[in-house]
Scaffold this motif. Structure first.
Motif: not given
Length: 392
Positions: A196-200, A221-230, A232-237, A268-273
Motif C-alpha cells: 500500500g502507501l508505504v515508501s518501501d 520507510g513509513g507513509l508516502k503521499e497521499p497518506a498522512t498520519q491522520s 492513513a487506514i491500516l488493513r491487517f489480515t 496502508i490505504l487512504e479512502r478518497a471521499r
C-alpha cells in the motif's frame, strides 16, 4: 405650447404607459413561475415528489439529538476489531520454501572429503577438522530437506537447532565426531508482507525481537503521499480474518499494536471521499475530504455557507443512501433537514458526520422569489417612469 397640444401629448403618454403597464403585468405573471434562481424552495422541493417518494421510500428526518446517524467509518475509529486478532505463536519454526545453509564439520576421515595423506614417508591420518558447506538446502512442500549420506530429514515445524541435532544423529557412526551448524539463508515462513502507501513495500523477515505492526511500517520507510498520519487506514489480515482501523489509533507497544506472526499482511490505504453542494450555497461544488470525521458544520463551511441573499437557513437538506439490510438494494434513501435558525442546530451540526457521496442542498428562501419579482418589475417600469418625468 397651446393647451390642445399639451393634452394630445399627455394622452399619448398615458396610452403608452398603459400599454407598457399591460406588457409589464404579462411579464410579471410569467416571472412568478419562471424567476431565475439557484434552486427550488423547501416546499417546491417536495410538493412535486410525493408520488416518487412513496415509490423510492425515502423519508425526511429533522436533525435532532435522537436522530443523528452513526459515523460512516465509525468502526475505523476504534481498535477493538484489530485487537480480536491477537494470537500467540512462534516465529522460529521452519516451513516449506525456507532456504537453509548447512555446515558440516568432521575430524579425520570424512564423508565429504579425504582425511588421508598418502606418500612422503608413509600413510598418516589427517586429524584436522574439515568443513563442508551445503548452500541452498530448501525445505520442500512436504516439509523435508535431503542431505547426502543422511537422506530426508523433517524440517517444517522444527527449529534450526532441532534440524542441527537431527543431522548430527544421522552422521553418527558414519563420520568421526561430526558437528553441524544450520542457519536460515532465506526465510519465507516467518515473514510479513507490507504494501500500500508505504515508501518501501515488500516482504519483511521477522526476528526473535518480536516486531509489531508499527515496527514494520517504519521499516518499510513509513507513509508516502497521499497518506498522512491522520488519514492513513491500516488493513491487517491474519489467518483469513481482516480488520481495519485508522493508523493513528495505534499506540506503540499497545494491545492494538499486535506482535506479528508469519503470514500476516499489512496494507496502508487512504479512502478518497467527497460530498456535493447545491442550491443557495456560497458555491456549487464537489468537495473532497480526508478527515476521518467531517462534521456537517465543517461541510457547510467548506461549501461557502448559505448565501445571505438567497438561502433559507431553516431548510438545509442532506441527501444520502444509508445501509439497510431490509431495503431491496441494501440501501435506503434518507433526507435529513437541518434548521439553522435554531441555536441547538449549531451544536447538532457538529455531531452530525458526513458520509461519502452525501449531497447538501441549501433551499431558496420564499422571500427571494418575491424580491426577484420586484426587481423585474422595477427593471421593466423604470423606463416609463423616467420618460414621463422628462416630458413634464
Amino acid at each position: 405650447m397651446k393647451s390642445g397640444a399639451k393634452q394630445q401629448i399627455m394622452a399619448a403618454q398615458i396610452r403608452y404607459f398603459r400599454r407598457g403597464a399591460a406588457l409589464t403585468a404579462i411579464a410579471l405573471t410569467a416571472a412568478c413561475s419562471s424567476v431565475p434562481s439557484s434552486g427550488p424552495t423547501a416546499g417546491q422541493l417536495f410538493d412535486k415528489e410525493r408520488v416518487e417518494a412513496s415509490k423510492i421510500g425515502f423519508s425526511i428526518i429533522d436533525v435532532s439529538s435522537d436522530s443523528i446517524p452513526a459515523p460512516e467509518l465509525g468502526e475505523l475509529g476504534t481498535t477493538a476489531t484489530l485487537e480480536q486478532l491477537t494470537a500467540n505463536g512462534r516465529i522460529d519454526l521452519l516451513g516449506p520454501g525456507d532456504v537453509l545453509q548447512v555446515n558440516i564439520y568432521e575430524v579425520g576421515v570424512s564423508l565429504f572429503g579425504s582425511g588421508m595423506t598418502i606418500g612422503g614417508g608413509g600413510d598418516r591420518m589427517d586429524t584436522s577438522a574439515k568443513d563442508q558447506s551445503l548452500n541452498g538446502v530448501t525445505v520442500d512442500e512436504q516439509g523435508y530437506i535431503s542431505l547426502p549420506y543422511i537422506g530426508r530429514i523433517q524440517a517444517a515445524g522444527r527449529t534450526t537447532d532441532d534440524v542441527r541435532r537431527a543431522i548430527i544423529a544421522g552422521l553418527r557412526g558414519k563420520s568421526q565426531a561430526p558437528q553441524a551448524l544450520v542457519t536460515v539463508k532465506e526465510n519465507v515462513t516467518n515473514t510479513v508482507t507490507v504494501g500500500g502507501l508505504v515508501s518501501d513495500p515488500g516482504r519483511q523477515r521477522l526476528s526473535l525481537a518480536r516486531e509489531r505492526i508499527l515496527d514494520v511500517v517504519a521499516a518499510a520507510g513509513g507513509l508516502k503521499e497521499p497518506a498522512t498520519q491522520s488519514t492513513a487506514i491500516l488493513r491487517f489480515t491474519r489467518a483469513g480474518r481482516t480488520a481495519e482501523t485508522y493508523l493513528a489509533q495505534l499506540v506503540p507497544g499497545s494491545a492494538a499494536d499486535l506482535q506479528l506472526l508469519g503470514g500476516d499482511r499489512i496494507e496502508i490505504l487512504e479512502r478518497a471521499r467527497s460530498f456535493t453542494v447545491f442550491g443557495a450555497a456560497g458555491k456549487v461544488s464537489e468537495v473532497k475530504f480526508e478527515k476521518a470525521n467531517l462534521s456537517l458544520s465543517d461541510a457547510v463551511a467548506r461549501g461557502g455557507g448559505p448565501d445571505a441573499q438567497q438561502a433559507d437557513p431553516a431548510n438545509i437538506f442532506i441527501f444520502r443512501y444509508q445501509q439497510d439490510a431490509a431495503a431491496p438494494d441494501g440501501e435506503k434513501p434518507l433526507v435529513y433537514r437541518l434548521d439553522m435558525t435554531r441555536p441547538s442546530s449549531y451544536f447538532l451540526s457538529q455531531r452530525f458526520m458526513m458520509h461519502d457521496k452525501d449531497v447538501i442542498y441549501v433551499a431558496n428562501a420564499r422571500a427571494n422569489q418575491t424580491r426577484k419579482v420586484v426587481e423585474i418589475f422595477n427593471l421593466l417600469t423604470s423606463p416609463f417612469i423616467q420618460a414621463r418625468a422628462v416630458t413634464r
